[in-house]
Write a protein that holds these residues in place. Structure first.
Motif, short mmCIF file in Angstrom:
data_model
loop_
_atom_site.label_atom_id
_atom_site.label_comp_id
_atom_site.label_asym_id
_atom_site.label_seq_id
_atom_site.Cartn_x
_atom_site.Cartn_y
_atom_site.Cartn_z
N ILE A 187 0.83 -1.21 0.00
CA ILE A 187 0.00 0.00 0.00
C ILE A 187 0.86 1.26 0.00
CG2 ILE A 187 -1.83 -1.20 1.28
CD1 ILE A 187 -0.98 0.55 3.74
N ASP A 188 0.25 2.36 -0.42
CA ASP A 188 0.85 3.68 -0.25
C ASP A 188 0.62 4.13 1.19
OD1 ASP A 188 1.49 3.72 -2.96
OD2 ASP A 188 -0.39 4.69 -3.51
N LEU A 189 1.54 4.92 1.72
CA LEU A 189 1.40 5.37 3.10
C LEU A 189 0.17 6.23 3.32
CD1 LEU A 189 5.11 6.21 4.07
CD2 LEU A 189 3.76 4.20 4.69
N CYS A 190 -0.27 6.94 2.30
CA CYS A 190 -1.45 7.78 2.44
C CYS A 190 -2.72 6.95 2.63
CB CYS A 190 -1.59 8.71 1.22
SG CYS A 190 -1.98 7.85 -0.32
N ARG A 191 -2.65 5.65 2.34
CA ARG A 191 -3.81 4.77 2.48
C ARG A 191 -3.78 3.96 3.78
NH1 ARG A 191 -8.09 5.00 -0.52
NH2 ARG A 191 -8.28 2.72 -0.50
N ALA A 192 -2.83 4.23 4.65
CA ALA A 192 -2.66 3.42 5.85
C ALA A 192 -3.89 3.45 6.75
CB ALA A 192 -1.43 3.88 6.63
N GLU A 232 6.32 8.49 -1.73
CA GLU A 232 5.92 9.62 -2.57
C GLU A 232 4.52 10.13 -2.24
OE1 GLU A 232 3.98 6.19 -4.60
OE2 GLU A 232 5.81 6.55 -3.44
N THR A 233 3.75 9.38 -1.42
CA THR A 233 2.39 9.81 -1.08
C THR A 233 2.30 10.44 0.31
OG1 THR A 233 1.73 7.69 -0.08
CG2 THR A 233 1.51 7.92 -2.48
N ARG A 234 3.27 10.16 1.17
CA ARG A 234 3.28 10.72 2.52
C ARG A 234 4.73 10.77 3.00
NH1 ARG A 234 -0.47 8.79 7.67
NH2 ARG A 234 0.54 10.09 9.25
N SER A 235 5.21 11.96 3.30
CA SER A 235 6.64 12.13 3.58
C SER A 235 7.07 11.51 4.90
CB SER A 235 6.99 13.63 3.58
OG SER A 235 6.77 14.19 2.32
N LYS A 270 6.43 0.57 -7.57
CA LYS A 270 6.44 1.37 -6.35
C LYS A 270 7.85 1.87 -6.06
CE LYS A 270 4.98 3.05 -2.41
NZ LYS A 270 4.08 4.22 -2.33
N LEU A 271 8.85 1.02 -6.26
CA LEU A 271 10.23 1.41 -6.02
C LEU A 271 10.63 2.57 -6.93
CD1 LEU A 271 12.98 1.01 -4.67
CD2 LEU A 271 13.48 -0.77 -6.36
N GLN A 272 10.21 2.53 -8.18
CA GLN A 272 10.52 3.61 -9.11
C GLN A 272 9.89 4.93 -8.65
OE1 GLN A 272 12.54 3.64 -11.58
NE2 GLN A 272 12.75 1.57 -12.41
N LYS A 273 8.68 4.86 -8.10
CA LYS A 273 8.01 6.06 -7.62
C LYS A 273 8.73 6.63 -6.39
CE LYS A 273 3.41 4.66 -9.23
NZ LYS A 273 2.03 4.27 -8.80
N VAL A 274 9.15 5.75 -5.47
CA VAL A 274 9.86 6.21 -4.28
C VAL A 274 11.19 6.84 -4.66
CG1 VAL A 274 11.00 5.45 -2.16
CG2 VAL A 274 8.74 4.57 -2.72
N VAL A 275 11.90 6.23 -5.62
CA VAL A 275 13.18 6.78 -6.07
C VAL A 275 12.97 8.14 -6.74
CG1 VAL A 275 15.06 6.48 -7.73
CG2 VAL A 275 14.35 4.57 -6.28
N GLY A 276 11.91 8.26 -7.53
CA GLY A 276 11.62 9.55 -8.14
C GLY A 276 11.34 10.63 -7.11
N TRP A 277 10.61 10.26 -6.06
CA TRP A 277 10.34 11.22 -4.97
C TRP A 277 11.62 11.63 -4.26
CZ3 TRP A 277 10.44 9.36 0.37
CH2 TRP A 277 10.17 10.35 1.30
N LEU A 278 12.49 10.66 -4.00
CA LEU A 278 13.76 10.96 -3.33
C LEU A 278 14.63 11.88 -4.19
CD1 LEU A 278 14.64 7.45 -1.85
CD2 LEU A 278 13.90 9.47 -0.59
#
Length: 404
Positions: free
Chosen positions: A12-17, A58-61, A137-145
């Motif tokens: 899941i994305d963190l914003c959906r926790a 990328e959804t919740r810092s 998901k990993l690609q999205k997290v890397v893009g956010w970083l």
């Protein structure tokens, strides 16, 4: 540690926790910081009770994760990207967090050095053994970083150290007794004993329970933010308040151990003008964990400082109201509707300090990142952080007023 068991829930994305309370989930996240919450009962003793980590995607810092398994506590490092498997989402009041259990496992996907070059980063991502959804998901997290530039300083710890050097650089002369610190990083740089002031938010109250033997499953009893949202928490008052000296704050029987350690209260009171103890109900010493954007440190709070923290409500008043309410009616919930109590023996009504204390205690955790409190502490350079290196002297609340 690579996973050896299957997934118990979705990635899941963190914003959906908050939509998965009580469920097992998988998280692919960047670790901002990793902080052990520990205590020391005796001079040479110590135990890591809980590891608090702050993660983001990328959804919740920022999102909190707690680790209770001792063998897992050293595996998650700041500045790395991890796949956290089989974590359970829990809610405590307004706080939603993920919790690592015995079935949880951690897989490190990217190290800080992987971000040095784009080619090296692509190669590292390509070597990760992940499914389609996890790889996306990993690609999205890397893009956010990359956009946030959080992983380009070698590690997040180096990033924090770099930022602290950019801030006001001071060195405290020995003759200066009070230092205004712009951050907790500045406080940690104090090499000599002194008084220091700083702004920070309250993250946890840790009450070392040393007067009884707790099973490992009962360790959570020492974390007060959790207990404020549990049913049947009347034992909180018995853990917080004990008999001791109201001046020096030393409990009559503070801990377990040898006969010498059990005789914990000194013969003379160091803080009294006549060296005599003023015995009565006091708040037990506890650790107040405070934090800002860069650090998370424990502050020792004794009886006198606890009174300031709790709106100048003494332990004597709280325990007296608690006994009256317990003897003459059911204990009220923390709803703020019944702030008065009738003492039938005196035939008069007085403030219900027990309920007021519970409300104040709960309000301490309402102060978030944007509303820090101003602390004044004594820095004892001879002590370790978990043994009272910082001892609270006073605290200023933005909107609290003294309760008569």
């Amino acid at each position: 540690m690579a996973a050896t068991i299957g997934w118990y829930g979705p990635l899941i994305d963190l914003c959906r926790a908050s939509s998965h309370i009580g469920d097992y989930v998988q998280l692919l996240v960047f670790v901002h910081r990793s902080t052990p919450v520990q205590y020391k009962i005796f001079k040479n003793g110590g135990e890591v009770v809980r590891m608090d980590i702050m993660v983001g995607d990328e959804t919740r810092s920022y999102f909190p994760v707690t680790i209770w398994e001792k063998q897992m506590s050293t595996q998650v490092l700041a500045g790395h990207v991890f796949l956290l498997q089989n974590l359970k989402i829990s809610r405590f009041g307004d706080v939603v967090e993920a919790r690592a259990l015995h079935c949880s496992s951690f897989q490190c996907l990217l190290h800080p050095n992987d971000f040095v070059s784009s080619k090296g980063l692509d190669d590292s991502i390509g070597k990760c053994r992940l499914g389609t959804a996890a790889r996306e998901k990993l690609q999205k997290v890397v893009g956010w970083l990359n956009r946030a530039r959080l992983a380009h300083c070698g590690s997040v710890l180096n990033y924090y150290e770099h930022m602290s050097q950019v801030q006001v650089n001071w060195r405290m002369p020995e003759e200066i007794l009070t230092q205004d610190c712009s951050s907790l990083s500045d406080v940690s740089e104090c090499r000599n004993s002194c008084k220091a002031t700083f702004h920070a938010s309250i993250g946890e109250i840790f009450l070392p329970i040393t007067w009884t033997n707790l099973r490992e499953a009962e360790n959570e009893r020492m974390f007060i933010s959790r207990r404020l949202h549990m049913q049947g928490g009347n034992s909180l008052i018995d853990d917080f308040i004990t008999t001791g000296c109201r001046i020096c704050g030393t409990p009559v029987n503070a801990g377990l151990g040898s006969s010498m350690e059990k005789n914990s209260i000194p013969l003379y009171c160091e803080k009294s003008s006549n060296r005599l103890h003023a015995v009565g109900s006091i708040y037990r010493p506890f650790l107040l964990y405070v934090w800002d954007d860069m650090k998370y440190v424990p502050v020792l709070v004794d009886n006198n400082a606890a009174e300031v923290l709790f709106g100048n409500v003494s332990a004597e008043k709280v325990y007296s109201s608690y006994k009256i309410q317990k003897n003459h009616g059911p204990l009220s919930s923390i709803d703020g509707k019944n702030l008065g109590i009738m003492d039938k023996r005196r035939g008069s009504s007085e403030p219900n300090y027990y309920i007021i204390w519970l409300i104040l205690l709960k309000l301490l955790f309402k102060h978030g990142k944007n509303s820090p409190l101003k602390f004044k502490v004594w820095v004892d350079a001879r002590r370790d952080w978990e043994c009272g290196r910082l001892q609270m002297l006073s605290v200023s609340f933005p909107a609290f007023r003294r309760i008569a």
